[in-house]
Motif scaffolding. Structure first.
Motif, PDB file in Angstrom:
ATOM      1  N   SER A 508     -24.340 -60.473 -89.234  1.00  0.00           N
ATOM      2  CA  SER A 508     -23.444 -59.338 -89.420  1.00  0.00           C
ATOM      3  C   SER A 508     -22.247 -59.751 -90.270  1.00  0.00           C
ATOM      4  O   SER A 508     -21.698 -60.837 -90.105  1.00  0.00           O
ATOM      5  CB  SER A 508     -22.962 -58.825 -88.057  1.00  0.00           C
ATOM      6  OG  SER A 508     -21.960 -57.844 -88.236  1.00  0.00           O
ATOM      7  N   ARG A 510     -19.442 -57.753 -90.496  1.00  0.00           N
ATOM      8  CA  ARG A 510     -18.440 -56.758 -90.110  1.00  0.00           C
ATOM      9  C   ARG A 510     -17.208 -57.404 -89.459  1.00  0.00           C
ATOM     10  O   ARG A 510     -16.228 -56.729 -89.165  1.00  0.00           O
ATOM     11  CB  ARG A 510     -19.062 -55.741 -89.156  1.00  0.00           C
ATOM     12  CG  ARG A 510     -20.307 -55.098 -89.713  1.00  0.00           C
ATOM     13  CD  ARG A 510     -20.977 -54.156 -88.758  1.00  0.00           C
ATOM     14  NE  ARG A 510     -20.243 -52.892 -88.649  1.00  0.00           N
ATOM     15  CZ  ARG A 510     -20.735 -51.792 -88.095  1.00  0.00           C
ATOM     16  NH1 ARG A 510     -21.956 -51.823 -87.572  1.00  0.00           N
ATOM     17  NH2 ARG A 510     -20.023 -50.696 -88.033  1.00  0.00           N
ATOM     18  N   ASP A 512     -13.772 -59.714 -89.157  1.00  0.00           N
ATOM     19  CA  ASP A 512     -12.611 -59.757 -90.052  1.00  0.00           C
ATOM     20  C   ASP A 512     -12.719 -60.872 -91.098  1.00  0.00           C
ATOM     21  O   ASP A 512     -12.233 -60.717 -92.226  1.00  0.00           O
ATOM     22  CB  ASP A 512     -11.323 -59.944 -89.244  1.00  0.00           C
ATOM     23  CG  ASP A 512     -10.926 -58.673 -88.496  1.00  0.00           C
ATOM     24  OD1 ASP A 512     -11.514 -57.612 -88.803  1.00  0.00           O
ATOM     25  OD2 ASP A 512     -10.056 -58.744 -87.610  1.00  0.00           O
ATOM     26  N   ASN A 574     -10.160 -55.028 -90.802  1.00  0.00           N
ATOM     27  CA  ASN A 574     -10.653 -53.671 -91.034  1.00  0.00           C
ATOM     28  C   ASN A 574     -11.696 -53.620 -92.162  1.00  0.00           C
ATOM     29  O   ASN A 574     -11.695 -52.723 -93.012  1.00  0.00           O
ATOM     30  CB  ASN A 574      -9.487 -52.723 -91.371  1.00  0.00           C
ATOM     31  CG  ASN A 574      -8.486 -52.629 -90.250  1.00  0.00           C
ATOM     32  OD1 ASN A 574      -8.838 -52.688 -89.072  1.00  0.00           O
ATOM     33  ND2 ASN A 574      -7.217 -52.504 -90.610  1.00  0.00           N
ATOM     34  N   ASP A 576     -14.743 -52.848 -92.082  1.00  0.00           N
ATOM     35  CA  ASP A 576     -15.584 -51.644 -92.035  1.00  0.00           C
ATOM     36  C   ASP A 576     -14.940 -50.497 -92.788  1.00  0.00           C
ATOM     37  O   ASP A 576     -15.608 -49.686 -93.436  1.00  0.00           O
ATOM     38  CB  ASP A 576     -15.853 -51.241 -90.579  1.00  0.00           C
ATOM     39  CG  ASP A 576     -17.181 -51.802 -90.059  1.00  0.00           C
ATOM     40  OD1 ASP A 576     -18.110 -51.918 -90.870  1.00  0.00           O
ATOM     41  OD2 ASP A 576     -17.266 -52.131 -88.871  1.00  0.00           O
ATOM     42  N   GLU A 577     -13.612 -50.418 -92.686  1.00  0.00           N
ATOM     43  CA  GLU A 577     -12.886 -49.378 -93.425  1.00  0.00           C
ATOM     44  C   GLU A 577     -13.043 -49.579 -94.924  1.00  0.00           C
ATOM     45  O   GLU A 577     -13.244 -48.621 -95.692  1.00  0.00           O
ATOM     46  CB  GLU A 577     -11.398 -49.425 -93.044  1.00  0.00           C
ATOM     47  CG  GLU A 577     -10.541 -48.421 -93.816  1.00  0.00           C
ATOM     48  CD  GLU A 577      -9.043 -48.622 -93.568  1.00  0.00           C
ATOM     49  OE1 GLU A 577      -8.253 -48.165 -94.419  1.00  0.00           O
ATOM     50  OE2 GLU A 577      -8.679 -49.243 -92.540  1.00  0.00           O
ATOM     51  N   TYR A 579     -15.565 -51.132 -96.393  1.00  0.00           N
ATOM     52  CA  TYR A 579     -16.948 -50.797 -96.716  1.00  0.00           C
ATOM     53  C   TYR A 579     -17.124 -49.274 -96.820  1.00  0.00           C
ATOM     54  O   TYR A 579     -17.787 -48.774 -97.748  1.00  0.00           O
ATOM     55  CB  TYR A 579     -17.898 -51.329 -95.644  1.00  0.00           C
ATOM     56  CG  TYR A 579     -18.007 -52.831 -95.555  1.00  0.00           C
ATOM     57  CD1 TYR A 579     -17.759 -53.651 -96.662  1.00  0.00           C
ATOM     58  CD2 TYR A 579     -18.378 -53.451 -94.356  1.00  0.00           C
ATOM     59  CE1 TYR A 579     -17.856 -55.026 -96.568  1.00  0.00           C
ATOM     60  CE2 TYR A 579     -18.495 -54.827 -94.256  1.00  0.00           C
ATOM     61  CZ  TYR A 579     -18.228 -55.615 -95.367  1.00  0.00           C
ATOM     62  OH  TYR A 579     -18.335 -56.970 -95.266  1.00  0.00           O
ATOM     63  N   ASP A 580     -16.564 -48.550 -95.860  1.00  0.00           N
ATOM     64  CA  ASP A 580     -16.722 -47.092 -95.865  1.00  0.00           C
ATOM     65  C   ASP A 580     -16.200 -46.501 -97.172  1.00  0.00           C
ATOM     66  O   ASP A 580     -16.815 -45.598 -97.754  1.00  0.00           O
ATOM     67  CB  ASP A 580     -15.958 -46.479 -94.685  1.00  0.00           C
ATOM     68  CG  ASP A 580     -16.632 -46.772 -93.344  1.00  0.00           C
ATOM     69  OD1 ASP A 580     -17.831 -47.098 -93.351  1.00  0.00           O
ATOM     70  OD2 ASP A 580     -15.944 -46.681 -92.303  1.00  0.00           O
ATOM     71  N   ASP A 598     -27.160 -51.467 -92.731  1.00  0.00           N
ATOM     72  CA  ASP A 598     -26.597 -51.597 -91.383  1.00  0.00           C
ATOM     73  C   ASP A 598     -25.491 -52.646 -91.314  1.00  0.00           C
ATOM     74  O   ASP A 598     -24.995 -52.957 -90.240  1.00  0.00           O
ATOM     75  CB  ASP A 598     -27.702 -51.948 -90.384  1.00  0.00           C
ATOM     76  CG  ASP A 598     -28.351 -53.293 -90.691  1.00  0.00           C
ATOM     77  OD1 ASP A 598     -27.995 -53.920 -91.723  1.00  0.00           O
ATOM     78  OD2 ASP A 598     -29.221 -53.727 -89.904  1.00  0.00           O
ATOM     79  N   ARG A 599     -25.136 -53.216 -92.486  1.00  0.00           N
ATOM     80  CA  ARG A 599     -24.096 -54.239 -92.595  1.00  0.00           C
ATOM     81  C   ARG A 599     -24.425 -55.472 -91.754  1.00  0.00           C
ATOM     82  O   ARG A 599     -23.546 -56.219 -91.337  1.00  0.00           O
ATOM     83  CB  ARG A 599     -22.730 -53.658 -92.214  1.00  0.00           C
ATOM     84  CG  ARG A 599     -22.387 -52.435 -93.068  1.00  0.00           C
ATOM     85  CD  ARG A 599     -21.120 -51.731 -92.675  1.00  0.00           C
ATOM     86  NE  ARG A 599     -21.015 -50.451 -93.381  1.00  0.00           N
ATOM     87  CZ  ARG A 599     -19.992 -49.598 -93.267  1.00  0.00           C
ATOM     88  NH1 ARG A 599     -18.983 -49.889 -92.452  1.00  0.00           N
ATOM     89  NH2 ARG A 599     -19.994 -48.474 -93.940  1.00  0.00           N
TER      90      ARG A 599
END
Length: 835
Positions: A508, A510, A512, A574, A576-577, A579-580, A598-599
Motif C-alpha cells: 500500500s 497510502r 504518509d 494526507n 490520499d487527498e 491522489y484524489d 486501489d492504491r
C-alpha cells in the motif's frame, strides 16, 4: 541366456515367422495415433520461457493493475498512427473516428481507448465524453481554439508522452502517435480469443477513411505478436519440411539404391513421426518452437537405424544367406546396439526434465518418447516389412536393384573410410592425442559462448524476410508487423524494449511516508542509470507525475506544498487527498500508469544509460529492490530476459552433467552385463566427450549464442555421439571376441559399419542442416548445431575410435584394463552371471 538375448529371440521369431502380423499390428497402432495428431495444439514465443519467474510475475501484475503497461498486456494493444502531422485537425479527427469505431463495435470487446486526441478534445469541450463527441469538438473548433487546446494538453503532459520524439511544441507538429486500446475480457479469456479480437480490430482500423492498416496505421498487441510467432512456425514448416524431404529422398536413394527399400525406409520414418505427434496430442503437449527440432532429430536416428538394418541384411544376403536367416542374424547383431543407442539417447534427452523451462522439459519428454517409437518401428516393423517384401519378390517378377552394402568391397568410398584403421596402424597415439587435445581446447574455448534471450530473437532480420518474399506461393512468408513496430519504437520514440528497468512496489502506498520512500529510491543512483542535473536517477513514478502537474497547475501546487511538512517538494501527509486531486485532474491518465486503482501498489521506471551492459543494469536494480525499505520487486523486460539467461546457463550445464552421468553409468553397466567388460562403455564415452567439446567451441567460433531453443544441444549431443560410437564399438566387440586379431576385427568392422555410418551421416546432416532455411533464426542455429554434432560424432567414430581401441589395448594392459586381458568368452560371462 540374458533377458536381452531372450527379447532379441522373440523379435527374431516375430519378424521372420509372422512378418505380416507384425506389419498389420503397426498399421493399426498408426491409425490410433492419427486421433492424437488432430488434437495437437500450438504454443510459441518467448512467453513459454518466462513462467514462474518473479520478475515476469511482477510484470504481469503491472499489466493488470496499471493503465500503461510494460510492453503491452495480453488484453491491450497499441495503435501506431503515422501522418505528416498527428496534431493536425484531419489526423486528430481520423484518430478519434478510429477510436469511436473500435469502442462501438460490440463484437470487438474494446473496453476503452486513449490518445493525445482525447486530451485535446476535452480541452475544447469538457462535456464530450465519447470519442464521437470529441471528434465533433475537434471538427467544429476554430484554428485558434484548436491550437490553444493543444497547448493546454501539452502543459498537462498529455501530448508529449504519446507522440514521437520529433514533437515540436512550438510548431505543434509530430509525425507519429500511439493510441492505447484495452479489451474488456475476463481473466479466463484464452490467448486465442485475444488474437482473434486483435486481428479483427485491424479490419476495423483499415475501414477508416485515410487509414491503411500495416502502412500508416499499425495495430500491435500481445495477441497479434503471438499470432505472428505462430505464423513463423507455419512459414518455417512450409519451407523446411519440403526441402528436408527432398534432400532426404536424394540421400536415401544414394544409400539404398533400391526404390522399394527406400519406400520401406520412408514409411518407417513417417510412422515414427506420426506416433510421436499422436503422443503429443493424447498427452496434451503443444507443438512449439522447441519441438520443431524433435522431428529432424527423430529422422536422424531413424535414418541411421534404417540404413544399418538394410546394409547389414544385404551383407548377409551377399554371403548366400536365406531371407529369414539373414534377417535373424541382422537383428541379433543390431537390436542390442539399437537398444543401447536408444536408452543412452533417451537418457540424454530426459536430462532436460531438470530444466526450469517448460518447453525444454516438453522437448526432452517428446523426443525421448519419439526415440522409443523409433526403436520399435525400425527394430521390429522395418525388418518384418523387409522380410515380407523380399519373400514377395521371390514369387513375383520384380527386378533387382542395388543389393550390395554401402561402402563395401573395393569401392572408392570403402577405401576412403579405411583411413581410420590405417592411422591406427601407423600412429594411434598421435591420433588420440591430437583429437582429444582438439576436443579439450574446443571445450575450454566454448566456455565463453554468448547467451541470448528476447522476443526479437524469434524474428528474422528484414533482409532475410525480403529475400524470402521472392519465393513463390505458398513458400513466401507472412508480412510481419513486429519488425516495423520495433523500428518505430527505436527510431520515432527513441526507446526500445530494454531501455528501462522497473521497481514494482507491492504494498500500500497510502501511508504518509509512501511518497517520500518512493522518492528516496532515486537518490544516489548507480552508474548504469541515467541521472538528472541534481544527480538523481532519471525516473518516472507517481512522484514525478505529481511534481510535473504541480508545475502546470497552481491550485494543485498549493495542495502539494500544504502537505509537504519537510519541504522536500514531496507530500508526506494526507497522501490520499493528493491522489484524489490528481486523479480528478487532466493528469489522471499518467497517474493511473504509476498508481494502482486501489492504491495498493505503485511502479517506478528508471532509464538506463545508453551502451550500458544489460546484466550490470539488472544487478543494480535488483540491489536497489533489496535495499529499499519498500516491498519491491525488480522487473521490466530487460530484468526478465536476464533472469531467463541465468536460468538458461544453469539449465544447460545441469542437463549436460545429468546426461553424461546417466549415459556413463548405463554404458559401463550394460557392457559389463552383456560382454563382461565395462571398459567398452568407457571407450564409447571418450569420443562423445570430444564431440561435445568440439561442438561448444564451434558455437563460440560461429557466434551462435546459447538460447532457450538450443539449450538442450549439449545434452542432446551426447545422445548423438553415442549413436555413432555404439554402432562401431558393438560391431567391433562381436568381431573381436570371435577370435580375430585387433586390426583384422577393426578392418571387418570398418567394412561392414562405416558405409552405413556414412550414409546415415550424410542424410542426417542434410536433413538437420536444412533447418538453416527456417525463417526463425533460433531454429536455424539449432539446426546448424545438430548437423555439426552429428558430423563431429561421425568423424570421431571413423577416425578416433580405431586408434583409441588400439591405444587402450596396448597401454590398458599395464593396469589390467586392456581389451585382451579382459577378454572372456560368452560362456564365461554366462557362468559368472549364474553364480
Amino acid at each position: 541366456m540374458t533377458a536381452a538375448d531372450r527379447f532379441v529371440e522373440r523379435v527374431d521369431a516375430a519378424v521372420t515367422d509372422r512378418p505380416a502380423v507384425v506389419v498389420a499390428l503397426f498399421v493399426v497402432v498408426s491409425l490410433v495415433a492419427i486421433g492424437g495428431v488432430v488434437a495437437v495444439t500450438t504454443a510459441a514465443g518467448a512467453d513459454q520461457f518466462t513462467q514462474d519467474i518473479p520478475a515476469q510475475e511482477a510484470l504481469d501484475d503491472i499489466d493488470e493493475e496499471f493503465e500503461s503497461s510494460i510492453g503491452g498486456a495480453a488484453t491491450s494493444a497499441q495503435l501506431i498512427v503515422s501522418d505528416d502531422n498527428v496534431l493536425s485537425r484531419p489526423a486528430l479527427v481520423r484518430i478519434l473516428e478510429t477510436q469511436h469505431r473500435l469502442e462501438t463495435r460490440s463484437t470487438l470487446r474494446v473496453g476503452s481507448t486513449s490518445s493525445h486526441a482525447n486530451a485535446i478534445a476535452t480541452r475544447l469541450d469538457p462535456t464530450a465524453e465519447t470519442a464521437a463527441e470529441q471528434r465533433d469538438a475537434v471538427e467544429e473548433a476554430t484554428p485558434r481554439e484548436l491550437a490553444a487546446a493543444i497547448e493546454e494538453a501539452d502543459a498537462a503532459g498529455a501530448v508529449g508522452a504519446q507522440v514521437s520524439a520529433d514533437y515540436n511544441p512550438t510548431a505543434q507538429r509530430a509525425g507519429t502517435a500511439i493510441v492505447g486500446v484495452t479489451y474488456d475480457l475476463p481473466e479466463s479469456a484464452t490467448s486465442v480469443r485475444v488474437e482473434e479480437l486483435q486481428t479483427r480490430s485491424v479490419g476495423v482500423v483499415d475501414s477508416v477513411p485515410g487509414s491503411e492498416a500495416g502502412d500508416n496505421v499499425i495495430l500491435f498487441g500481445d495477441g497479434i505478436l503471438q499470432n505472428e510467432i505462430a505464423a513463423l512456425l507455419t512459414d518455417t514448416a512450409i519451407i523446411v519440411f519440403p526441402a528436408a524431404l527432398l534432400f532426404i529422398l536424394l540421400f536415401l536413394l544414394f544409400a539404398y539404391r533400391d526404390p522399394i527399400d527406400m519406400t520401406l525406409g520412408l514409411t518407417a520414418l513417417g510412422m515414427s513421426v506420426l506416433w510421436t505427434f499422436g503422443f503429443m496430442g493424447y498427452a496434451g503437449i503443444p507443438f512449439s518452437d522447441s519441438l520443431i527440432t524433435v522431428f529432424p532429430l527423430l529422422l536422424a536416428v531413424g535414418i541411421d537405424f534404417g540404413i544399418h538394418i538394410i546394409n547389414r541384411y544385404r551383407e548377409e544376403r551377399l554371403d548366400g544367406g536365406e531371407i529369414g536367416d539373414s534377417m535373424r542374424i541382422t537383428t541379433d547383431q543390431l537390436l542390442i546396439a539399437f537398444i543401447l543407442v536408444t536408452i543412452t539417447t533417451v537418457m540424454s534427452l530426459l536430462a532436460n526434465v531438470v530444466s526450469p523451462f517448460e518447453p525444454n522439459r516438453d522437448f526432452g519428454i517428446v523426443a525421448a518418447v519419439g526415440m522409443v517409437f523409433t526403436l520399435l518401428v525400425f527394430g521390429i516393423y522395418l525388418p518384418a516389412a523387409k522380410v515380407l517384401v523380399d519373400r514377395g519378390r521371390t514369387r513375383l517378377p520384380i527386378p533387382e536393384f542395388g543389393t550390395t552394402p554401402l561402402g563395401s568391397g573395393g569401392s572408392r568410398l570403402g577405401s576412403v573410410l579405411h583411413v581410420g584403421v590405417d592411422l591406427s596402424r601407423i600412429a594411434p597415439v598421435a591420433v588420440v592425442l591430437l583429437v582429444l587435445v582438439g576436443g579439450a581446447a574446443g571445450g575450454v574455448y566454448g566456455t565463453g559462448v554468448d547467451t541470448e534471450f528476447s522476443e526479437e530473437a524469434f524474428f528474422p532480420d528484414q533482409d532475410r524476410l525480403d529475400a524470402y518474399t521472392q519465393l513463390p506461393e505458398p513458400f513466401a512468408p507472412t508480412q510481419y508487423t513486429f519488425l516495423q513496430v520495433l523500428t518505430l519504437f527505436e527510431e520515432e520514440f527513441e526507446q526500445d524494449f530494454i531501455g528501462s528497468v522497473t521497481l514494482y512496489v507491492d504494498q500500500s502506498v497510502r501511508d504518509d511516508d509512501s511518497l517520500e520512500l518512493i522518492d528516496r529510491t532515486t537518490r544516489n543512483p548507480p552508474d548504469t542509470f541515467e541521472t538528472t542535473d541534481d544527480r538523481r536517477a532519471e525516473s518516472t513514478s507517481i512522484v514525478t507525475v505529481i511534481d510535473d502537474h504541480a508545475e502546470a497547475d497552481p491550485a494543485f501546487r498549493e495542495t502539494v506544498e500544504r502537505n509537504d511538512r519537510l519541504g522536500t517538494g514531496v507530500p508526506d501527509r494526507n497522501v490520499d487527498e493528493v491522489y484524489d486531486e490528481i486523479l480528478a485532474s487532466p493528469a489522471e491518465g499518467q497517474a493511473r500508469g504509476y498508481l494502482a486503482a486501489d492504491r495498493g501498489s505503485a511502479r517506478i521506471d528508471y532509464t538506463i544509460r545508453p551502451g550500458v551492459d544489460g546484466g550490470e543494469a539488472v544487478a543494480d536494480v535488483q540491489a536497489l529492490a533489496d535495499r529499499t525499505p519498500l516491498d519491491a520487486v525488480a522487473t521490466g523486460q530487460l530484468v526478465v530476459d536476464e533472469e531467463v539467461i541465468e536460468l538458461l546457463l544453469d539449465s544447460a550445464v545441469r542437463s549436460l552433467i545429468a546426461a553424461f552421468v546417466l549415459t556413463a553409468l548405463f554404458l559401463t553397466l550394460s557392457y559389463r552385463y552383456l560382454e563382461g567388460k565395462a571398459v567398452y562403455g568407457l571407450i564409447n564415452l571418450i569420443p562423445v566427450l570430444t564431440t561435445v567439446g568440439l561442438l561448444v567451441g564451434s558455437m563460440r567460433l560461429l557466434d551462435i549464442p546459447l538460447t532457450p531453443i538450443n539449450a538442450p544441444i549439449l545434452s542432446v549431443s551426447i545422445g548423438l555421439g553415442v549413436d555413432y560410437t555404439v554402432h562401431f564399438v558393438h560391431r567391433f566387440v562381436d568381431e573381436y571376441k570371435g577370435g580375430k586379431p585387433i586390426h583384422e576385427a577393426l578392418e571387418v568392422t570398418m567394412g561392414g559399419t562405416a558405409g552405413a555410418l556414412t550414409g546415415s551421416m550424410l542424410t542426417t546432416v542434410t536433413g538437420l542442416g536444412v533447418l538453416w532455411l527456417a525463417v526463425i533464426p533460433l531454429i536455424q542455429d539449432f539446426g546448424a548445431l545438430l548437423a555439426l554434432g552429428v558430423f563431429y560424432a561421425y568423424l570421431c567414430s571413423i577416425v578416433l575410435v580405431p586408434s583409441l581401441v588400439v591405444v587402450w589395448d596396448r597401454f590398458g594392459s599395464v593396469v589390467g584394463l586392456g581389451l585382451e586381458a579382459n577378454l572372456r568368452s560368452e560362456e564365461e560371462v554366462r557362468t559368472d552371471g549364474g553364480r
